[in-house]
Write a protein that holds these residues in place. Sequence first.
Motif, PDB file in Angstrom:
ATOM      1  N   PRO A  63     -23.290 -22.952  17.574  1.00 56.01           N
ATOM      2  CA  PRO A  63     -22.145 -23.635  18.186  1.00 56.01           C
ATOM      3  C   PRO A  63     -22.530 -24.467  19.417  1.00 56.01           C
ATOM      4  O   PRO A  63     -22.019 -25.565  19.602  1.00 56.01           O
ATOM      5  N   ASN A 135     -22.183 -22.292  29.133  1.00 51.31           N
ATOM      6  CA  ASN A 135     -21.962 -21.678  27.830  1.00 51.31           C
ATOM      7  C   ASN A 135     -21.081 -20.435  27.885  1.00 51.31           C
ATOM      8  O   ASN A 135     -21.443 -19.456  28.534  1.00 51.31           O
ATOM      9  N   THR A 155     -23.228 -14.848  20.121  1.00 42.91           N
ATOM     10  CA  THR A 155     -22.909 -16.218  19.726  1.00 42.91           C
ATOM     11  C   THR A 155     -22.731 -17.031  20.998  1.00 42.91           C
ATOM     12  O   THR A 155     -21.938 -16.665  21.872  1.00 42.91           O
ATOM     13  N   HIS A 157     -21.651 -20.471  22.700  1.00 46.32           N
ATOM     14  CA  HIS A 157     -20.871 -21.701  22.594  1.00 46.32           C
ATOM     15  C   HIS A 157     -21.256 -22.592  23.771  1.00 46.32           C
ATOM     16  O   HIS A 157     -21.968 -22.161  24.681  1.00 46.32           O
TER      17      HIS A 157
END
Length: 170
Positions: A63, A135, A155, A157
């Motif tokens: 992402p 992030n 994860t 982003h």
Amino acid sequence: MFVTTTAALTAPAHDDATAVVAELRDRTEILDALYRFGLGQDLKDKDLFASAFAEDAELDFRPAAAKWGGAPPVMAGRDTIVTTILGLFTGRVDTTHQITNPRIAIDGDTARLTALVEAQHLLTADHSTYALLKNPYDVELIRQDGGRWVIRRLTIHNTWYTGEPTAVFG
């Protein structure tokens, strides 16, 4: 996806103090897993970095990388994550990670952590070539034997960046 509960603790203040202390300990250890992740990279300390992850961990940087057209694979397994990231950075990229705004939700021996991480990456040979990333992290953790918390899935982003991420990350 992100932890958005409206209270920090789930143990009511009027309960047995043992429950409150246990939850506070868990929250500290959960956050420490992410601190080990950041500082392990910054110091290029393989053991510290590896200590942040479960053996079957996954790290998904897709992402964030999609923001500048990157398409990295999901990294699967603690050894792969450690070898890949430290291999990419050691001797080539200087990093600093600042971790703020942590939100934690605990469910038995699993937890979710949301945090905002500012990650500065500078080419070692030329600090004028850099990538500064802001992030949001979405982290799933598990409690291992002995009560230590480790990252099962991370994860990353991206809200914004400056600099040249393709020069740093390839």
